[in-house]
Design a protein around this motif. Structure first.
Motif, PDB file in Angstrom:
ATOM      1  N   ASP A 197      60.673  18.320 -73.270  1.00  0.00           N
ATOM      2  CA  ASP A 197      61.643  18.717 -74.296  1.00  0.00           C
ATOM      3  C   ASP A 197      61.525  20.188 -74.687  1.00  0.00           C
ATOM      4  O   ASP A 197      62.410  20.727 -75.336  1.00  0.00           O
ATOM      5  CB  ASP A 197      61.455  17.866 -75.565  1.00  0.00           C
ATOM      6  CG  ASP A 197      61.678  16.384 -75.291  1.00  0.00           C
ATOM      7  OD1 ASP A 197      62.247  16.079 -74.218  1.00  0.00           O
ATOM      8  OD2 ASP A 197      61.276  15.551 -76.122  1.00  0.00           O
ATOM      9  N   GLY A 198      60.384  20.800 -74.341  1.00  0.00           N
ATOM     10  CA  GLY A 198      60.194  22.203 -74.690  1.00  0.00           C
ATOM     11  C   GLY A 198      59.894  22.423 -76.161  1.00  0.00           C
ATOM     12  O   GLY A 198      60.093  23.512 -76.687  1.00  0.00           O
ATOM     13  N   VAL A 199      59.428  21.376 -76.846  1.00  0.00           N
ATOM     14  CA  VAL A 199      59.089  21.526 -78.257  1.00  0.00           C
ATOM     15  C   VAL A 199      58.099  20.421 -78.631  1.00  0.00           C
ATOM     16  O   VAL A 199      58.111  19.339 -78.044  1.00  0.00           O
ATOM     17  CB  VAL A 199      60.375  21.457 -79.129  1.00  0.00           C
ATOM     18  CG1 VAL A 199      61.047  20.101 -79.017  1.00  0.00           C
ATOM     19  CG2 VAL A 199      60.068  21.764 -80.592  1.00  0.00           C
ATOM     20  N   THR A 200      57.188  20.710 -79.593  1.00  0.00           N
ATOM     21  CA  THR A 200      56.223  19.686 -79.994  1.00  0.00           C
ATOM     22  C   THR A 200      56.914  18.582 -80.793  1.00  0.00           C
ATOM     23  O   THR A 200      58.006  18.790 -81.327  1.00  0.00           O
ATOM     24  CB  THR A 200      55.090  20.293 -80.858  1.00  0.00           C
ATOM     25  OG1 THR A 200      55.698  21.072 -81.891  1.00  0.00           O
ATOM     26  CG2 THR A 200      54.168  21.159 -80.035  1.00  0.00           C
ATOM     27  N   THR A 201      56.239  17.429 -80.889  1.00  0.00           N
ATOM     28  CA  THR A 201      56.842  16.264 -81.547  1.00  0.00           C
ATOM     29  C   THR A 201      57.257  16.573 -82.979  1.00  0.00           C
ATOM     30  O   THR A 201      58.284  16.095 -83.462  1.00  0.00           O
ATOM     31  CB  THR A 201      55.846  15.088 -81.552  1.00  0.00           C
ATOM     32  OG1 THR A 201      55.257  15.031 -80.252  1.00  0.00           O
ATOM     33  CG2 THR A 201      56.535  13.779 -81.833  1.00  0.00           C
ATOM     34  N   ASP A 202      56.441  17.389 -83.669  1.00  0.00           N
ATOM     35  CA  ASP A 202      56.790  17.711 -85.062  1.00  0.00           C
ATOM     36  C   ASP A 202      57.890  18.769 -85.151  1.00  0.00           C
ATOM     37  O   ASP A 202      58.297  19.161 -86.244  1.00  0.00           O
ATOM     38  CB  ASP A 202      55.534  18.149 -85.830  1.00  0.00           C
ATOM     39  CG  ASP A 202      54.864  19.352 -85.177  1.00  0.00           C
ATOM     40  OD1 ASP A 202      55.501  19.995 -84.317  1.00  0.00           O
ATOM     41  OD2 ASP A 202      53.705  19.655 -85.516  1.00  0.00           O
ATOM     42  N   GLY A 203      58.338  19.238 -84.002  1.00  0.00           N
ATOM     43  CA  GLY A 203      59.435  20.198 -83.983  1.00  0.00           C
ATOM     44  C   GLY A 203      59.046  21.613 -84.384  1.00  0.00           C
ATOM     45  O   GLY A 203      59.895  22.483 -84.515  1.00  0.00           O
ATOM     46  N   ARG A 204      57.740  21.865 -84.586  1.00  0.00           N
ATOM     47  CA  ARG A 204      57.336  23.169 -85.117  1.00  0.00           C
ATOM     48  C   ARG A 204      57.147  24.224 -84.044  1.00  0.00           C
ATOM     49  O   ARG A 204      57.460  25.375 -84.249  1.00  0.00           O
ATOM     50  CB  ARG A 204      56.013  23.009 -85.881  1.00  0.00           C
ATOM     51  CG  ARG A 204      56.238  22.297 -87.190  1.00  0.00           C
ATOM     52  CD  ARG A 204      55.439  22.919 -88.304  1.00  0.00           C
ATOM     53  NE  ARG A 204      55.343  21.937 -89.378  1.00  0.00           N
ATOM     54  CZ  ARG A 204      54.228  21.300 -89.689  1.00  0.00           C
ATOM     55  NH1 ARG A 204      53.095  21.600 -89.073  1.00  0.00           N
ATOM     56  NH2 ARG A 204      54.219  20.399 -90.638  1.00  0.00           N
TER      57      ARG A 204
END
Ligand SMILES: Nc1ncnc2c1ncn2[C@@H]1O[C@H](COP(=O)(O)OP(=O)(O)OP(=O)(O)O)[C@@H](O)[C@H]1O
Ligand SMILES: [Mg+2]
Length: 369
Positions: A278-285
């Motif tokens: 997804d190119g982003v960490t699970t927490d979206g940070r």
């Protein structure tokens, strides 16, 4: 009994066909199924969907889910097979296209072995018919000298035929499918005959998103298909569910111990794959760069299976960070230059900081050393 049935019955097949591996479930479904069945179908469309998605029968028999994903997709796929349109399963690698097509053929026709493997070298004989040359030379063209393709057999017997990797097949061979799918007949000019498809005949094709442009489907052929796009698993929970289910199954075939403690490790593999994909960490940070590999669910399954084998043969049988880290590295680092940098960055910025991931971080450092 056919040869494949004998091998499967002896429990020797490394990977039994779906109709043998799940023979018990299929039998229970057929017994419980009182809905109308299309001609030559072994089950009703409702029972086929239940076979794929899982459920509990009135008599308490548990049907295991084969496909984890949107119910509607499966219902559309099954319904398509009951119409005169063929089914095309499309999606990125590792989204269970082949898996779904095998189970569909097993549930609908009771036989998943009528299969054409599409490659750049697939000849027209593979979708039409060939000749037994010894007989052809001895007796001239005759029905006995003709070698039917899986497609021809499916037409004659009213079965489901599978075509794998449709878009890899050269355009002229793909075109041979157009007559079959629209006219439902296969002419044999050498004999002045034709083979007409009987009711129950249909075709399930799979094609890979990443192959687009290799051999684009002609619009004429595309129109003969209903396309169902199989998505990547929607949530991490779904993906963990798929991986642990499949690992437990293949693990049984390989005599690997099932380790419930391994679930945490499976969750970690899935998290890493999803974040990098997804190119982003699970927490979206934190934004991440995505590596060149696909990091599909299928690859997560093989990383965990490989890790379990390592744990069984060289560890204490419990899946630990050190058992999966090499597999992850192998899946992530496809391009030795750029992917390695992406992985290092992920290890140092995400893995290192994450609570409860100390062991895994250490394993990453050791693997890199
Ligand atoms: N949503 C899902 N539900 C159940 N199993 C899944 C799912 N997604 C992936 N899998 C598992 O992933 C494995 C690989 O799937 P499969 O080989 O069918 O992928 P594919 O889409 O045909 O890939 P490719 O494009 O590389 O041929 C299978 O063992 C299957 O069980
Ligand atoms: Mg496939």
């Amino acid at each position: 009994m056919t040869v494949s049935e004998q091998t499967d019955a002896a429990g020797e097949a490394l990977r039994p066909h779906a109709e043998h591996a799940f023979a018990g479930e299929l039998k229970a479904l057929a017994a419980a199924d009182d809905r109308p069945r299309p001609a030559r179908w072994k089950l009703s469309p409702w029972a086929v969907s239940t076979y794929l998605l899982g459920g509990t029968l009135p008599d308490g028999t548990l049907i295991t889910p084969k496909y984890v994903g949107p119910r509607r997709l499966v219902e559309v796929a099954v319904t398509t097979l009951a119409t005169d349109r063929a089914l095309l399963l499309l999606g990125v690698p590792g989204t269970a296209k082949t898996w779904v097509s095998e189970h569909l053929a097993a549930a609908v026709s009771g036989d998943s072995t009528l299969l054409v493997q599409g490659t750049a070298g697939t000849p027209e004989e593979a979708v039409r018919y060939g000749w037994n040359y010894a007989r052809l030379l001895a007796d001239g063209p005759s029905r006995e000298a003709l070698v039917p393709s899986p497609v021809m057999r499916a037409m004659a017997e009213g079965m489901t035929v599978r075509v794998e990797e449709l878009t890899r097949i050269p355009a002229d061979v793909q075109d041979a499918l157009i007559t079959i799918l629209s006219e439902k007949t296969l002419p044999v000019p050498e004999l002045g005959q034709e083979v007409q498809a009987v009711r129950g005949f249909n075709l399930v094709a799979t094609a890979n998103d990443r192959d687009r442009g290799v051999n684009e489907l002609s619009s004429a052929l595309r129109r003969r298909f209903n396309t169902v796009v199989l998505p990547l698993p929607a949530t991490p929970e779904d993906e963990v569910d798929i991986v642990s289910r499949r690992v437990a199954q293949t693990g049984r075939a390989l005599d690997l111990p099932a380790a419930p403690e391994g679930l945490a490790e499976i969750r970690r593999v899935v998290t890493i794959f999803r974040e990098l994909r997804d190119g982003v960490t699970t927490d979206g940070r934190t934004k991440l760069k995505s590596p060149s590999g696909t990091l599909s669910t299928a690859e997560a399954i093989s990383v965990v299976t490989g890790g379990l084998a390592l744990a069984a043969h060289f560890g204490d049988g419990v899946l630990r960070p050190g058992d999966v880290v090499d597999g992850i590295l192998g899946a992530v680092v496809r391009d030795p230059a750029s992917d390695r940098v992406i992985w290092q960055e992920y290890v140092e910025t995400v893995v290192r900081e994450r609570e409860g991931w100390k062991d895994f971080y250490r394993a990453c450092r050791e693997a890199a050393a």
